[in-house]
Design an enzyme around this catalytic site. Structure first.
Site, PDB file in Angstrom:
ATOM      1  N   ASP A  78       0.844  -1.199   0.000  1.00  0.00           N
ATOM      2  CA  ASP A  78       0.000   0.000   0.000  1.00  0.00           C
ATOM      3  C   ASP A  78       0.883   1.254   0.000  1.00  0.00           C
ATOM      4  OD1 ASP A  78      -2.319   1.496   0.112  1.00  0.00           O
ATOM      5  OD2 ASP A  78      -2.446   1.412   2.301  1.00  0.00           O
ATOM      6  N   GLU A 104       2.506   5.065  -4.055  1.00  0.00           N
ATOM      7  CA  GLU A 104       2.463   5.984  -5.228  1.00  0.00           C
ATOM      8  C   GLU A 104       3.783   6.705  -5.461  1.00  0.00           C
ATOM      9  OE1 GLU A 104       0.081   5.645  -2.905  1.00  0.00           O
ATOM     10  OE2 GLU A 104      -1.096   4.401  -4.257  1.00  0.00           O
ATOM     11  N   ASP A 140      -9.078   3.869  -2.088  1.00  0.00           N
ATOM     12  CA  ASP A 140     -10.023   4.300  -1.056  1.00  0.00           C
ATOM     13  C   ASP A 140     -11.306   4.868  -1.646  1.00  0.00           C
ATOM     14  OD1 ASP A 140      -8.020   3.493   0.564  1.00  0.00           O
ATOM     15  OD2 ASP A 140      -7.369   5.506   1.158  1.00  0.00           O
TER      16      ASP A 140
HETATM   17  C1  GLC Z   1      -4.737   3.360   2.824  1.00  0.00           C
HETATM   18  C2  GLC Z   1      -5.250   2.156   2.050  1.00  0.00           C
HETATM   19  C3  GLC Z   1      -6.308   1.460   2.851  1.00  0.00           C
HETATM   20  C4  GLC Z   1      -5.731   1.053   4.204  1.00  0.00           C
HETATM   21  C5  GLC Z   1      -5.194   2.287   4.941  1.00  0.00           C
HETATM   22  C6  GLC Z   1      -4.502   1.932   6.235  1.00  0.00           C
HETATM   23  O1  GLC Z   1      -5.733   4.292   2.949  1.00  0.00           O
HETATM   24  O2  GLC Z   1      -5.735   2.517   0.794  1.00  0.00           O
HETATM   25  O3  GLC Z   1      -6.794   0.336   2.164  1.00  0.00           O
HETATM   26  O4  GLC Z   1      -6.711   0.450   4.979  1.00  0.00           O
HETATM   27  O5  GLC Z   1      -4.276   2.961   4.102  1.00  0.00           O
HETATM   28  O6  GLC Z   1      -3.443   1.081   6.015  1.00  0.00           O
END
Ligand code: GLC
Length: 753
Positions: A387, A390, A458
Site C-alpha cells: 500500500d 504511489e 479508497d
Molecule cells: C490506505 C489504504 C487502505 C488502508 C489504509 C490503512 O488508505 O488505501 O486500504 O486500509 O491505508 O493502512
C-alpha cells in the site's frame, strides 16, 4: 518557451534491426516486434540502454521496408506504416490500406522544452477505451487525463489522477481497431479530443521520449493478446485468493482476527482470507509485529490455517526512522533509501511518522526488501498487501529533486509502486519455497500484472461508487490486469444495509472479492446487517464458491491470452453502439458465459442491455432475446446476471473454504442455444508452480445443441482432477432431462440427450 516541431528527415537508414531517421531536432527509430506491433521511438538523446519497466519482449531481427521519394513504408503482413519524410510524420494503415491512426500532419511530434507531445488525427466516429483506472465513461472520447500516481484518498467518481498509470488506449473507428502504448514513466497526458475542437487527439509527457508501440490487430481480444504478449501476463493466482476475503483497517489484535474467522465457520459463511492492516505492526514499522496485541504471530496463523484461512498482511514502503529498527539501520548503512541531490536522505511522513523510502529501482534494494519478508512468511503469512506506494507521504507530492540512484522523482513516481510489488513478489516467491504468494498493490504501471493483483484504493460507501468501481475494474481489464478488486461496501463512510447487501451481490463477479473499510467505520462482516440480510450475503458468498471452478478456468485464460475475467462489453461487442450508452456502460461479461449488470441499492427494477444472441436470467432460467433493452426486476436477492445461450459453466457444491476437499463432484451446467460452444476447463493444485511443468488438468468441453451432444475431450496434463464425478445439469432444454452423474475419466467421451 520555444516549440520544436519535428521537421524534415535528412537521412534514413536501417541499422541493426531498426530504421534510423534523423531530423534537425531528433532521431526516430522504428522496430517491428511482430506483424501487428510496431514501435516508434523519437528522441533527442537516445539513452544508451534501451530499458523498459513494462516491455518484456524483443523486436524482430529484420523487417521489410522501402524508400519511395519522400516516403518510407514499413510493411508487415498486417500493418503498413507510412512515414512521410517531409516533414517527418507517421501514419499506420491496415495491410490493405485502410487508415488506422496517424500523426496530425501539421503538428505530429513536438517539444516544448523537455515536454514531448504527439498530436494525432481524430476520426469523427472515433471512440477510445482503456488507460486502466481512470474516472469518466467507458468511451473516453471528449475526456482528458493525467497519469501521476497519487494517493487519491477521498477521491470522487471524477477525480483524476488516481493511483495507477497505464498509458495504453484502444482506438475504434470505421469498424477498425488499433491501440497505442506510450511507454514513458514521466507524468503523462492523454486528451481524447476534449480540447481541440474535435480536430486532434494528443498524448505526451513532461520528459523522456516519444516512445510508443502501435498495435494494429483487428479485434480487441487480439489487441489484448498482443499487449499482454509485449508486457507480460499474470501467473495463476493461489486458489485461496479467489475465495471470500475479509479485511478491515484494522482488526486490532490476534484475538479479534481469530474471533472474526471463527464466526465465519460458526455461521457457515464461506471465507478464505483474513487481513491484518497496519495495526498488527509495532509502531507501524514494516516487518514487525506488535508484541502486545499480536504476541504469537505463528500461533495465530496456525490457528487460522487450521480453520482453513490464509492471512494477508499489509506493508507500506516508508521505513520508520528509528535507531532500534534493523531495517532502518541497514537501509541507511547500505544506502538503500532515496536521497536529496546532495546525498542527504530524503525524509517524508507517513503512518509511522518520519520515514525513509527504499529505492526499489535498485536491484540490490529489491533483493533486500524481498528477503525481509521472512518476518511475515516465517509465521506463515502467504499474502502481502503493498500500500501507499504511489509513493504516498503526507502532503502528497514529494520534492521533484528526490533521487533514486541516478534518476529523479519525476521519472520514478509512476513506476515506484510497480517496482515495490516486483520486489515483494520475487522475494516472497523465493521464501515461500514453491508456493504461490498473493501480492496486492495500490499503485501500478503497465506490466504490473506480472507481479501483483490490484485494487482501486479508497472508494466511498455510496451507490455511485459501486457503479464507478465496476467501471474501473472493467477498464483495468483493458490494460492487462485481471486480478482486480474494489473495497466492497466502500472504504470511507458507512453504507446502508441495502448498499452493503447489493455490493456483496456483485462480489461473486468481482475478480478479487474483498470487503474492506476504513478505521472508525461501522463493522462490515456479513453478520452486521441483521439476520435477513446476513442470509442474502451468505448466499452471495456461497455463489462465489460454487463458481470457483469457472473462475479459476477464467484466470487460466488470463494467463494464456491476457483476456481479463471482468470484460467490458466493448471487448466482444465492440461495434454495438448501445454498450457505450452511459446507462449500460458498466455491464460486463464475467468470464465467457456470464453477463452482469451492476445495480444501485435503491431500485428494484432496472434497464439492462442484452447484446446480440439469446440470454438466460441466472436465477430463473427465463430466456431473453438479445439486441435489445429489457427492464428486469432486481430485488436485493437477485442481481441481474445472465448466461449467454449455449453457455457452459463448471460449478461445485458449496465448501467453506478452498482448503476443503469438497464432495468431488464437478457440475457442468449447460444452457441451451443454437450454436456450438466450447469451454476450456482448467484445474491444478491451486497452490504451487508445478502447473508450469505439466501438472495441470485441462480439457475442452464442447456443447453442440443441434446434435444434442456434450463432448469431453481428452484431458491434457498430468494433474489428477479433485472431482471424481461429473454432474451434468441442463437449462432451457424444453423439458428434456440431461441431468445425470458420470465418472470423471481422463479420456474422451460424449453425452447425448
Ligand atoms: C490506505 C489504504 C487502505 C488502508 C489504509 C490503512 O488508505 O488505501 O486500504 O486500509 O491505508 O493502512
Amino acid at each position: 518557451m520555444q516549440i520544436e516541431i519535428l521537421s524534415n528527415a535528412n537521412s534514413v537508414i536501417q541499422q541493426d534491426n531498426y530504421l534510423l531517421i534523423q531530423t534537425a531536432e531528433a532521431e526516430a527509430r522504428v522496430w517491428v516486434y511482430s506483424p501487428t506491433i510496431i514501435r516508434v521511438c523519437i528522441s533527442k538523446t537516445f539513452a544508451q540502454s534501451d530499458e523498459s519497466f513494462a516491455v518484456i519482449e524483443k523486436p524482430l531481427d529484420n523487417f521489410t521496408w522501402q524508400h519511395l521519394a519522400d516516403i518510407v513504408e514499413v510493411t508487415t503482413s498486417a500493418v503498413k506504416l507510412v512515414i512521410n519524410l517531409k516533414p517527418l510524420r507517421f501514419e499506420f494503415f491496415t495491410a490493405d490500406g485502410q487508415p488506422l491512426s496517424g500523426d496530425d500532419t501539421r503538428f505530429g511530434t513536438n517539444w516544448q522544452a523537455e515536454r514531448v507531445m504527439n498530436y494525432r488525427k481524430l476520426y469523427p466516429d472515433e471512440k477510445f477505451i482503456g488507460l486502466g483506472e481512470k474516472a469518466g465513461d467507458l468511451n473516453r472520447r471528449g475526456q482528458n487525463y493525467v497519469n501521476w500516481n497519487t494517493d487519491a484518498a477521498l477521491h470522487t467518481i471524477t477525480t483524476d489522477p488516481l493511483y495507477k498509470t497505464f498509458p495504453f488506449y484502444i482506438g475504434l473507428h470505421s469498424g477498425l481497431t488499433y491501440a497505442v502504448f506510450f511507454d514513458n514513466t514521466h507524468k503523462s497526458y492523454f486528451d481524447f479530443g476534449a480540447t481541440t475542437d474535435e480536430q486532434m487527439m494528443w498524448f505526451g509527457a513532461d520528459g523522456g521520449d516519444m516512445d510508443y508501440y502501435f498495435f494494429g490487430a483487428q479485434g480487441i481480444r487480439n489487441i489484448l493478446e498482443d499487449y499482454t504478449w509485449l508486457t507480460g501476463r499474470m501467473e495463476m493466482p493461489p486458489l485461496w485468493s479467489l475465495g471470500y476475503q475479509q479485511c478491515r483497517w484494522s482488526y486490532m489484535s490476534a484475538n479479534e482476527v481469530l474471533d472474526v474467522a471463527r464466526k465465519f465457520r460458526e455461521k457457515q459463511i464461506p471465507a478464505d482470507v483474513m487481513y491484518c492492516d497496519i495495526d498488527y505492526m509495532d509502531g507501524y514499522k514494516i516487518f514487525t509485529w506488535n508484541k502486545e496485541t499480536f504476541p504469537d504471530p505463528k500461533g495465530m496463523v496456525d490457528e487460522l490455517k487450521s480453520m482453513g484461512f490464509q492471512l494477508v498482511t499489509i506493508v507500506d514502503p516508508g521505513i520508520k526512522i528509528d535507531e532500534n529498527y534493523p531495517e532502518y539501520k541497514e537501509g541507511v548503512e547500505k544506502g538503500y533509501f532515496a536521497t536529496y541531490p546532495n546525498g542527504e536522505l530524503f525524509t517524508g511522513s507517513v503512518w509511522p511518522g518520519r520515514c525513509h523510502f527504499p529505492d526499489f529501482l535498485n536491484a540490490e534494494v529489491r533483493e533486500w526488501w524481498g528477503v525481509s519478508f521472512k518476518a511475515l512468511a516465517d509465521p506463515g503469512v502467504e499474502g502481502f498487501w503493498n500500500d501507499m506506494n504511489e509513493p504516498a507521504a503526507w502532503g502528497q507530492n514529494m520534492p521533484w529533486m528526490v533521487k533514486f540512484g541516478d534518476k529523479f522523482m519525476p521519472e520514478i513516481r509512476n513506476v515506484y509502486g510497480m517496482q515495490m510489488s516486483r520486489a515483494t513478489y520475487n522475494g516472497t516467491k523465493r521464501i515461500l519455497n514453491g508456493k504461490r504468494p498473493f501480492i496486492l498493490t495500490r499503485a501500478a504501471y503497465a506490466g504490473t500484472q506480472r507481479y501483483s493483483a490490484v485494487w482501486t484504493g479508497d472508494n466511498a460507501a455510496s451507490d455511485e461508487h459501486l457503479l464507478f468501481g465496476q467501471r474501473l475494474v472493467n477498464s483495468l481489464g483493458l490494460v492487462g490486469m485481471s486480478m482486480i478488486g474494489v473495497d466492497i461496501g466502500g472504504f470511507m463512510g458507512n453504507p446502508t444495509a441495502e448498499l452493503m447487501v447489493r455490493w456483496n451481490s456483485l462480489g461473486p463477479y468481482t475478480p478479487m472479492f474483498r470487503n474492506h473499510a476504513a478505521l472508525g467505520m461501522t463493522m462490515r462482516e456479513p453478520w452486521q446487517w441483521g439476520d435477513d440480510y446476513e442470509q442474502i450475503i451468505k448466499k452471495d458468498i456461497e455463489q462465489r464458491y460454487k463458481l470457483l471452478p469457472y473462475i479459476y478456468s477464467g484466470f487460466y485464460q488470463s494467463t494464456k491470452t491476457g483476456l481479463p475475467l471482468s470484460r467490458t462489453l466493448a471487448i466482444d461487442y465492440t461495434q454495438d453502439e448501445n454498450i457505450y450508452d452511459t446507462k449500460y456502460q458498466n455491464q460486463f461479461l464475467f468470464g465467457d458465459a456470464l453477463l452482469v449488470a451492476p445495480v444501485i441499492s435503491t431500485v428494484d427494477h432496472v434497464d439492462v442491455y442484452l447484446p446480440a444472441g439469446d440470454w438466460y436470467r441466472l436465477n430463473t432460467d427465463e430466456r431473453f432475446t438479445g439486441n435489445q433493452m429489457v427492464n428486469v426486476s432486481c430485488p436485493l436477492t437477485d442481481l441481474p446476471v445472465f448466461i449467454k445461450a449455449g453457455g457452459i459453466i463448471p460449478m461445485q457444491n458449496i465448501i467453506q473454504s478452498t482448503n476443503e476437499q469438497g464432495d468431488g463432484v464437478l457440475q457442468i451446467h449447460i444452457w441451451n442455444g443454437d450454436d456450438t460452444n466450447t469451454f476450456v476447463y482448467y484445474e491444478d493444485d491451486g497452490a504451487t508452480y508445478s502447473y508450469q511443468s505439466g501438472s495441470y488438468h485441462k480439457r475442452t468441453i464442447t456443447f453442440d445443441p443441434q446434435k444434442r451432444e456434450i463432448v469431453f475431450n481428452p484431458v491434457e496434463g498430468e494433474y489428477q482432477s479433485k472431482y471424481h464425478k461429473l454432474e451434468l445439469v441442463g437449462h432451457g432444454l424444453d423439458g428434456v432431462q440431461l441431468n445425470r452423474q458420470i465418472d470423471n475419466t481422463n479420456e474422451v467421451f460424449a453425452i447425448s440427450y
